[in-house]
Design an enzyme around this catalytic site. Sequence first.
Site, short mmCIF file in Angstrom:
data_model
loop_
_atom_site.label_atom_id
_atom_site.label_comp_id
_atom_site.label_asym_id
_atom_site.label_seq_id
_atom_site.Cartn_x
_atom_site.Cartn_y
_atom_site.Cartn_z
N CYS A 48 0.86 -1.18 0.00
CA CYS A 48 0.00 0.00 0.00
C CYS A 48 0.90 1.23 0.00
O CYS A 48 2.12 1.11 -0.11
CB CYS A 48 -0.96 -0.01 1.19
SG CYS A 48 -0.13 -0.16 2.79
N THR A 49 0.35 2.41 0.14
CA THR A 49 1.12 3.64 -0.06
C THR A 49 2.32 3.74 0.88
O THR A 49 3.47 3.78 0.45
CB THR A 49 0.21 4.86 0.13
OG1 THR A 49 -0.93 4.74 -0.71
CG2 THR A 49 0.97 6.14 -0.22
#
Length: 304
Positions: A185-186
């Site tokens: 994810c980010t």
Amino acid sequence: MAQNRIILYYQFAPITDPVAVMLWQRALCEKLGLRGRILISKHGINGTLGGEISAVKAYTKETRQYPGFKNMEFKWSEGGAEDFPRLSVKARDEIVAFGAPDELTVDENGVVGGGVHLKPEEVNKLVEERGDEVVFFDGRNAFEAKIGKFKNAVVPDVRTTHDFIREIESGKYDDLKDKPVVTYCTGGIRCEILSALMKNRGFKEIYQIDGGIVRYGEKYGDKSLWEGSLYVFDKRMHMEFTPDTVTIGQCERCSAPSNKFENCSNESCRELVLLCPECATDDAKRRCVPECAVDRQSAHAGIS
């Protein structure tokens, strides 16, 4: 002229009084003139802030004075307070809204029972050693993957993090339960939780990228397993790791290359539409769907 920066950060640590920590954090940010969003729960803190670099440095120094946050890492990027509409600091049941606050266990070392953390070079080594057996599993909202993702990644059909439990319990991914799965994810926070939820549901070999896409991109840019732009939850809406980033997104109206999301032209709707500059000027094409109704409300809120 003052220099500005944005920081992205999180820390899983037991917090006995989230409201007290919220009040302290809000006062600190107001004193330093920072804007952005911070969520605090009994599990820890999750934030992204922008402001003058001296103020951001002062924030990181003072925040690390809290015992549970002393080892917290901050990911720095270009931008500033102007990239956020306001300062929002809130206490919630979860610092990422998966809808499973009682399933998550946190101790002084972080999330209990999550995936194995891999540094960017360890991710590449795993792929070199085990090849196509390795599966990349996107831990973000599906729309984020339209403009950037790991090559050949599985992108679950989710609009918000609330959808993940339903998705992984659907049976769609049961064939992955015996494979090495790398969640990403980010900045890493969503995968801290997602990896634990997946392990609880029978996925045996779960990994997560330490520091998320941000750390991987800082290390390898576009020269390895990542391709495209990174969606970010501020006014920038996307960032690139190198000037040579290839645009993999396509305009949802004409299929021209694009990495820029636009708000639906219905002001009562919060959906985002991936459009090229030309199509973005047409209000009809900026509708998320032609029949977009006034009461359609999407929950794209979140940071990580």
